[in-house]
Scaffold this motif. Structure first.
Motif, PDB file in Angstrom:
ATOM      1  N   ALA A 110       0.855  -1.189   0.000  1.00 24.48           N
ATOM      2  CA  ALA A 110       0.000   0.000   0.000  1.00 24.48           C
ATOM      3  C   ALA A 110       0.895   1.244   0.000  1.00 24.48           C
ATOM      4  CB  ALA A 110      -0.915  -0.019   1.216  1.00 24.48           C
ATOM      5  N   ILE A 139      -2.974  -4.645  -4.329  1.00 27.34           N
ATOM      6  CA  ILE A 139      -2.868  -3.572  -3.330  1.00 27.34           C
ATOM      7  C   ILE A 139      -2.046  -2.411  -3.901  1.00 27.34           C
ATOM      8  CG2 ILE A 139      -1.903  -2.969  -1.068  1.00 27.34           C
ATOM      9  CD1 ILE A 139      -2.462  -5.898  -0.205  1.00 27.34           C
ATOM     10  N   ASN A 143      -3.439   1.525  -4.846  1.00 26.58           N
ATOM     11  CA  ASN A 143      -2.894   2.712  -4.188  1.00 26.58           C
ATOM     12  C   ASN A 143      -2.172   3.640  -5.169  1.00 26.58           C
ATOM     13  OD1 ASN A 143      -3.184   2.665  -1.034  1.00 26.58           O
ATOM     14  ND2 ASN A 143      -3.031   0.545  -1.733  1.00 26.58           N
ATOM     15  N   PHE A 324      -6.892  -2.195   2.596  1.00 33.13           N
ATOM     16  CA  PHE A 324      -5.667  -1.637   1.994  1.00 33.13           C
ATOM     17  C   PHE A 324      -5.906  -1.188   0.552  1.00 33.13           C
ATOM     18  CE2 PHE A 324      -4.147  -4.566   5.266  1.00 33.13           C
ATOM     19  CZ  PHE A 324      -3.185  -3.805   5.912  1.00 33.13           C
TER      20      PHE A 324
END
Ligand code: NAD
Ligand code: LMR
Length: 327
Positions: A110, A139, A143, A324
């Motif tokens: 993340a 993840i 992000n 996340f």
């Protein structure tokens, strides 16, 4: 002379990192005419070991290596990087499955996804190696909302190479005689190494081996190979993992060989009925830094069940890391 490219390797002082950085510096990944700058990212407690790696890179006198940056700051590690290879993460030990690492490692991907989004070059391509690799790629990409999801991939090339190795051994051929190997699904026990579309010296692989051998011996051997290496070495694979990283990046960027494909875990776009929102290993053909999932391969009932089992496991992993997935 080509412009130098920037390559970030995380976890560069770890076991895979130590087997990888010298191969990259020598030009094995992107060719002997491609200068490069290495940005090596570690955690603070590994900076001393990383300094040692830096010294050895200087002592290797690699002609293509224009600069090496050693850092524990993701903003510096990913600055203007063109290729980010995310290795740094906790490895499993004897008796664990890769998904047992999920909550230990999720935060790393993340944070690094956010740093890549903010600092990397516009054309960045990201390979996730740290386990569980498929879900960590999900993840990292979640992000990094400004980067197209097709620039992220996770590594199943080690499974693909293991499958080539075992099939060549069984048939007394060379890995270079085998084309169109496929590993479907998760880099885990549910992966499905599939020889149904494989050709060996131009003939179907199933003319060389029996379906029973494939089901009873070949598939479980590839699925369990990572655990077998851990059992034997007391440590997870490192040299073969670094070879697979070189193969994955080279083929993604420079292209897959004619009439062949490779396995990469990429964002599922609905191909073969796999739900979007997962990273799933598919057969892919790459040209000029882009991949295309090979379409329209026929799947029998056995294969469909294997794909569904891996999809289900990835769905469960996704549920565990839902928190996340928001930048
Ligand atoms: P290792 O423990 O030897 O090295 C990991 C390194 O990562 C360490 O030096 C550690 O300090 C560093 N690190 C940890 N957190 C970091 C962070 N936030 N930023 C930067 N660096 C960080 O482990 P290894 O054997 O090199 O394996 C690394 C990972 O790769 C593991 O998760 C392992 O399971 C995975 N792996 C995946 C494959 C695959 O085929 N996808 C193959 C082999 C290993
Ligand atoms: C491998 O396949 O060798 C790696 O994913 C390491 C592991 O945990 O098996």
């Amino acid at each position: 002379m080509k412009q130098p490219i920037k390559i970030t390797i995380t976890g560069a002082a770890g076991h895979i990192g130590y087997a990888l950085v010298f191969r990259v510096a020598s030009g094995e990944m992107f060719g002997s005419d491609q200068p490069l700058i290495l940005r090596l990212l570690e955690v603070p407690s590994a900076l001393s070991a990383l300094n040692g790696v830096g010294m050895e890179l200087e002592d290797g006198a690699f002609p293509l290596l224009y600069d090496v940056v050693l850092t524990d700051d993701p903003a510096i590690g990913f600055r203007e990087t063109n290729y980010a290879i995310l290795v740094g993460a906790k490895p499993r030990t004897k008796g664990m499955e890769r998904k047992d690492l999920i909550l230990d490692n999720a935060g790393i991907f993340a944070q690094q996804g956010r740093a890549i989004n903010e600092h990397a070059a516009e054309d960045v391509r990201v390979l996730v190696v740290g386990n569980p690799a498929n879900t960590n790629a999900l993840i990292a990409s979640a992000n990094a909302p400004d980067i197209p999801i097709t620039r992220f991939s996770a590594m199943t090339r080690l499974d693909h190479n293991r499958a080539l190795g075992q099939l060549a051994k069984k048939t007394n051929t060379l890995v270079s005689h085998i084309q169109r190997m496929t590993v479907w699904g998760n880099h885990s026990l549910t992966q499905y190494p599939d020889i149904r579309h494989c050709r060996i010296q131009g003939k179907p692989a199933l003319d060389w081996v029996t379906r029973d051998w494939a089901i009873d011996h070949f598939i479980p051997k590839i699925q369990r190979r990572g655990a077998a290496v851990i059992e034997a070495r007391g440590l997870s694979s490192a040299a073969s993992a670094s070879a697979a990283i070189v193969d994955h990046m080279r083929d993604w960027v420079l292209g897959t060989p004619p009439k062949d494909w490779v396995s990469m875990a990429v964002h599922a776009d609905g191909s073969y009925g796999i739900r979007e929102g997962l990273f799933f290993s598919y057969p892919v053909i790459c040209r000029e830094g882009d991949y295309a999932i090979v379409q329209d391969l026929e799947l029998d009932a056995f294969s469909k069940a294997r794909l569904a089992a891996s999809e289900q496991e990835l769905q469960e992993e996704r549920a565990m890391v839902e928190r996340f997935l928001r930048p």
